[in-house]
Design an enzyme around this catalytic site. Structure first.
Site, PDB file in Angstrom:
ATOM      1  N   LYS A  32       0.824  -1.210   0.000  1.00 42.34           N
ATOM      2  CA  LYS A  32       0.000   0.000   0.000  1.00 42.34           C
ATOM      3  C   LYS A  32       0.861   1.265   0.000  1.00 42.34           C
ATOM      4  O   LYS A  32       0.659   2.166  -0.820  1.00 42.34           O
ATOM      5  CB  LYS A  32      -0.913  -0.033   1.222  1.00 42.34           C
ATOM      6  CG  LYS A  32      -1.576   1.276   1.573  1.00 42.34           C
ATOM      7  CD  LYS A  32      -2.411   1.136   2.808  1.00 42.34           C
ATOM      8  CE  LYS A  32      -1.593   0.811   4.023  1.00 42.34           C
ATOM      9  NZ  LYS A  32      -0.708   1.926   4.440  1.00 42.34           N
ATOM     10  N   THR A  33       1.816   1.325   0.936  1.00 44.90           N
ATOM     11  CA  THR A  33       2.667   2.511   1.032  1.00 44.90           C
ATOM     12  C   THR A  33       3.516   2.676  -0.221  1.00 44.90           C
ATOM     13  O   THR A  33       3.758   3.795  -0.689  1.00 44.90           O
ATOM     14  CB  THR A  33       3.563   2.415   2.274  1.00 44.90           C
ATOM     15  OG1 THR A  33       2.733   2.246   3.436  1.00 44.90           O
ATOM     16  CG2 THR A  33       4.410   3.659   2.436  1.00 44.90           C
ATOM     17  N   ASP A 220      -4.427   7.851   2.519  1.00 45.67           N
ATOM     18  CA  ASP A 220      -3.962   6.550   3.007  1.00 45.67           C
ATOM     19  C   ASP A 220      -4.950   6.019   4.051  1.00 45.67           C
ATOM     20  O   ASP A 220      -5.635   6.795   4.714  1.00 45.67           O
ATOM     21  CB  ASP A 220      -2.573   6.730   3.627  1.00 45.67           C
ATOM     22  CG  ASP A 220      -1.942   5.417   4.057  1.00 45.67           C
ATOM     23  OD1 ASP A 220      -2.296   4.370   3.479  1.00 45.67           O
ATOM     24  OD2 ASP A 220      -1.092   5.438   4.951  1.00 45.67           O
ATOM     25  N   GLU A 221      -5.000   4.695   4.206  1.00 47.35           N
ATOM     26  CA  GLU A 221      -5.886   4.055   5.190  1.00 47.35           C
ATOM     27  C   GLU A 221      -7.317   4.578   5.039  1.00 47.35           C
ATOM     28  O   GLU A 221      -7.972   4.960   6.020  1.00 47.35           O
ATOM     29  CB  GLU A 221      -5.368   4.304   6.618  1.00 47.35           C
ATOM     30  CG  GLU A 221      -3.946   3.841   6.865  1.00 47.35           C
ATOM     31  CD  GLU A 221      -3.791   2.323   6.946  1.00 47.35           C
ATOM     32  OE1 GLU A 221      -4.780   1.617   6.682  1.00 47.35           O
ATOM     33  OE2 GLU A 221      -2.683   1.854   7.249  1.00 47.35           O
ATOM     34  N   GLN A 251      -9.685  -4.216   6.918  1.00 42.84           N
ATOM     35  CA  GLN A 251      -8.912  -3.723   8.054  1.00 42.84           C
ATOM     36  C   GLN A 251      -9.538  -2.471   8.666  1.00 42.84           C
ATOM     37  O   GLN A 251      -8.847  -1.673   9.317  1.00 42.84           O
ATOM     38  CB  GLN A 251      -7.465  -3.442   7.630  1.00 42.84           C
ATOM     39  CG  GLN A 251      -6.718  -4.689   7.181  1.00 42.84           C
ATOM     40  CD  GLN A 251      -5.247  -4.428   6.926  1.00 42.84           C
ATOM     41  OE1 GLN A 251      -4.482  -4.143   7.839  1.00 42.84           O
ATOM     42  NE2 GLN A 251      -4.841  -4.534   5.661  1.00 42.84           N
ATOM     43  N   ARG A 595      -0.553  -9.858  10.655  1.00 44.98           N
ATOM     44  CA  ARG A 595       0.708  -9.235  11.094  1.00 44.98           C
ATOM     45  C   ARG A 595       1.853 -10.239  11.008  1.00 44.98           C
ATOM     46  O   ARG A 595       3.023  -9.862  11.044  1.00 44.98           O
ATOM     47  CB  ARG A 595       0.618  -8.744  12.543  1.00 44.98           C
ATOM     48  CG  ARG A 595      -0.434  -7.687  12.873  1.00 44.98           C
ATOM     49  CD  ARG A 595      -0.413  -6.525  11.942  1.00 44.98           C
ATOM     50  NE  ARG A 595      -1.354  -6.727  10.859  1.00 44.98           N
ATOM     51  CZ  ARG A 595      -1.354  -6.053   9.707  1.00 44.98           C
ATOM     52  NH1 ARG A 595      -0.421  -5.146   9.494  1.00 44.98           N
ATOM     53  NH2 ARG A 595      -2.246  -6.288   8.765  1.00 44.98           N
TER      54      ARG A 595
END
Length: 751
Positions: A32-33, A220-221, A251, A595
């Site tokens: 994503k980043t 983002d997010e 998420q 995670r």
């Protein structure tokens, strides 16, 4: 360097889709980043001015990482490092308001109240209304007010729709709290978003200016945005509608603080013709971890859907361990970590839990086994009392009407201003609708001979106000800790704790100096410290990390232990009756599972004492365990049951069985004798505190005897060591766990 060469096909598609609305569904660990940073760098490489690009995210750490990665990409491409506007939502709004504040009747030097400041302001508001007793818990007021602000409800609307007396009281406190903020020239975290959106909504020229400034907007997010944040983003978009929203609906775990998953789910409806790109190549986890996580989250209805494929191979099955109780569960975790670190001491391990109370047993086990760990959620540097005290003086120098800062500083260090004096100041301020600072001025004028401590404090603040503009930020902070006498107080007391606090104050001067070297003003420093969160201070090098599932989002570890997989613990008892909340709990489980990079272990305790309950409750396995197909999970040796077993364990208020007797009951093995008969020991137990056999080969006759202790209450003897005057008894107490006592000093009586 061709930036596109570093990307897979879907990532490249997202980077190249520069014009118009774009939703990037970025599954866990899919880069994503990387998409956001490469997209920004590519836009600059193609000629877009850096100052026309905005990217907003949710933590300072994420923003700082994005900035650095963008700079690195540009340098690698042979371009000069550029600075697009990358920040958190709150930081962006703070900067916008510093420029636009006068439009709202707000000073550009407004203070930002963090959570502690908000609590203090709520206390002032409640005291003005005489609604609460001294020492009353005011947190519910703050929570309700924050919830209302995040849902666009003001104090008047809350009062008009109040269904009970408690909400009507909250509305009164809400109104008084807003007056405290107004008098102090301050805003809280929620106000940053609301006021920024207000400026753009109500002032056409301001909206036009900001829309002209940003041609490309990245969020983002995106799954974590709330309504005020979404409104702000919409108001920033110009006719080109160049928005790139990146997130993962699976998420979305922050509805309790206003996040609305429907914003993401309705993106295509809100932006007709918008494109959707799914990132489904996972670079973090093994495939079997992803499959187990997908099996859980696949039971949700509110999804856009994606299928993750691991690039790192299949890996091991997800493991499961069912323990007798929370203590045994924690000892299992410690033992497993010791084995992992014996082979690979550099690998990072995380123990994740749904609620903070679960950490106590885990911390006890970590200390018992000598395992060093880091717990996320402790005090960060800028949350330490001495740092907040020093910064309160700085806030007063910039704005003496800040009542919260004044109340923190006025008697720190002690200067003889008592509670009676403070009460009189509050009464005067309330009567004249002024700040406490103005009330101090009135008191000094009306009673010049009787308020020496107040006059000294007033003079000190005036001197600081006069020097704040002439000194560098670091020198000014140095002056604060010297002139206030704070540093002298700590050095005079000369304890180890006070020496540490003095060192922290000196380090604050260093920190401010470093910030000034980066071009930050004192106001910038105060703003940044107010916006710092626990996640920003997370130490990625810690070998073992303990944290809640909410805090773990965005992080990754070689090995993850997800604990407390029980109905009522996870999913949480407050969520069980609401389908939407169960879906969020399931997403939280998905976040925790994904995670893990190498191994994932799920654990639960049959019996757990929850929230101080005197009874030890039997439990059902979490429904999330049952949602993982049997072929995807393996049971660890020593587990009391498999993950798919749904047998309910009976509540046991005495909870006094020996381990072997407990296992017989759990496994439905008929006991050889009644419960009052001593339980024979066997070689299956590996716990070093188990009773040793007597010379005749049987168990000691005291084992299983119920006893009572003056401090610990009722318990059962589970081990005996020695036969002389120093004989030691290990007793499992109902409310205090296991204790080893010397018999002749314990004064135990049979229960």
């Amino acid at each position: 360097m061709n930036l596109l060469d570093d990307l897979n096909q879907r990532q490249r598609e997202a980077v190249l889709a520069a014009d118009g609305p774009l939703l990037v569904l970025a599954g866990a660990g899919t880069g994503k980043t990387r998409v956001i940073t490469y997209r920004v760098a590519h836009l600059i490489q193609q000629g877009a001015p850096a100052d026309q690009i905005l990217a907003v995210t949710f933590t300072n750490k994420a923003a700082d990482q994005m900035k650095q990665r963008i700079r690195d990409l540009l340098v690698r491409s042979g371009l000069a490092a550029a600075d697009p506007w990358v920040s958190t939502f709150h930081s962006f709004c703070a900067r916008l308001l510093r420029k636009e504040a006068p439009r709202l009747g707000l000073s550009r030097s407004f203070a930002i109240y963090d959570e502690d400041d908000q609590a203090s302001a709520i206390k002032i508001a409640a005291q003005r209304l005489k609604l609460t007793e001294r020492g009353a818990d005011l947190r519910p007021f703050l929570n309700r007010i924050s919830y209302a602000k995040n849902h666009g409800i003001n104090a008047e609307q809350m009062a008009a729709t109040a269904a009970d007396a408690e909400i009507r009281k909250t509305a009164q406190v809400f109104d008084a709290y807003e007056e405290v903020l107004r008098q102090a020239g301050a805003v809280d975290f929620d106000d940053l978003l609301l006021r920024a959106a207000q400026v753009l909504r109500e002032h056409n020229d301001a909206r036009a200016n900001w829309q002209a400034r940003f041609r490309y907007v990245h969020v983002d997010e995106f799954q974590d945005t709330n309504r005020p944040q979404y409104e702000l983003v919409r108001l920033l978009l110009n006719r080109e509608q160049n928005i790139c929203a990146v997130g993962d609906e699976d998420q979305s775990i922050y509805s309790w603080r206003g996040a609305d998953i429907n914003i993401m789910l309705r993106f295509v409806e809100e932006f007709p013709g918008g494109r959707v790109v799914r990132l489904e190549e996972n670079y973090r986890s093994r495939q079997r971890i992803l499959d187990a996580a997908a099996a859980v989250v696949g039971h949700n209805q509110k999804r856009l859907g994606k299928q993750l494929t691991a690039t790192r191979g299949e890996g091991a099955l997800t493991r499961y361990f069912e323990a007798r109780d929370a203590k045994t569960e924690a000892e299992f975790l410690a033992g497993q970590i010791m084995k992992l670190h014996a082979d690979s001491p550099e690998e990072h391990v995380a123990i994740l839990y749904r609620a903070n109370f679960q950490s106590r047993a885990v911390e006890d086990a970590m200390r018992l086994f000598g395992i060093h760990y880091k717990m996320v959620g402790g005090f960060s540097f800028y949350q330490r009392a001495e740092i907040k005290d020093a910064l309160a003086y700085a806030r007063l120098a910039l704005n003496p009407a800040d009542d919260v800062a004044l109340l923190r500083a006025i008697n720190t260090p002690p200067r003889g201003i008592g509670a009676r004096t403070l009460d009189l100041l509050r009464q005067s301020a309330d009567q004249h609708k002024t700040s406490l600072w103005d009330a101090i001025g009135v008191s000094i004028r009306e009673n010049p001979a009787g308020v020496a401590p107040l006059r000294g404090f007033h003079t000190l603040i005036e001197e600081l106000r006069q020097s704040v503009e002439s000194l560098s930020p670091a020198d000014f902070i140095g002056q604060i800790i010297e002139k206030t006498g704070y540093l002298d107080m700590l050095e005079t007391r000369d304890t180890a704790e006070d020496a540490s606090r003095a060192d922290n104050l000196r380090e604050l001067v260093n920190a401010v100096a470093e910030s000034a070297e980066e071009g930050q003003t004192l106001s910038d420093v105060l703003e940044r410290t107010a916006l710092i969160s626990d996640v920003d201070s997370f130490d990625e090098r810690a070998p073992v990390t303990l944290m809640t599932l909410h805090a773990a989002k965005g992080l990754e570890f070689e090995h993850v232990f997800l604990t407390g997989m029980e109905e009522g613990v996870f999913p949480h008892s407050r969520s069980i009756r609401e389908p939407e909340q169960i879906e969020e709990e399931r997403r939280l489980c998905y976040v925790g599972m994904t995670r893990a990079k190498e191994t994932l272990t799920l654990t639960r305790a049959v019996y757990r004492r929850i929230y101080g309950n005197e009874r030890v409750e039997g439990s059902l396995p979490s429904r999330f365990l049952l949602e993982i197909p049997g072929e995807m999970i393996e049971t660890v040796a020593g587990s009391l049951a498999d993950a798919g077993e749904t047998r309910r364990y009976e509540s046991d208020p005495e909870y006094s069985y020996s381990t072997d007797e407990f296992e017989r009951r759990v496994r439905r093995i008929p006991p050889a004798a009644s419960r009052t008969t001593p339980v024979p020991r066997n070689s299956r137990s590996s716990n070093p505190t188990r009773a040793r056999a007597s010379a005749s080969g049987g168990a000691h006759p005291l084992i299983g005897v119920r006893v009572k202790h003056a401090s610990y209450g009722h318990g059962t003897i589970i081990a005996v060591e020695g036969d002389d005057d120093d004989r030691k008894l290990t007793v499992s107490f109902t409310d205090h766990g296991t204790k080893k006592l010397v018999e002749r000093y314990a004064n135990l009586v049979r229960a």
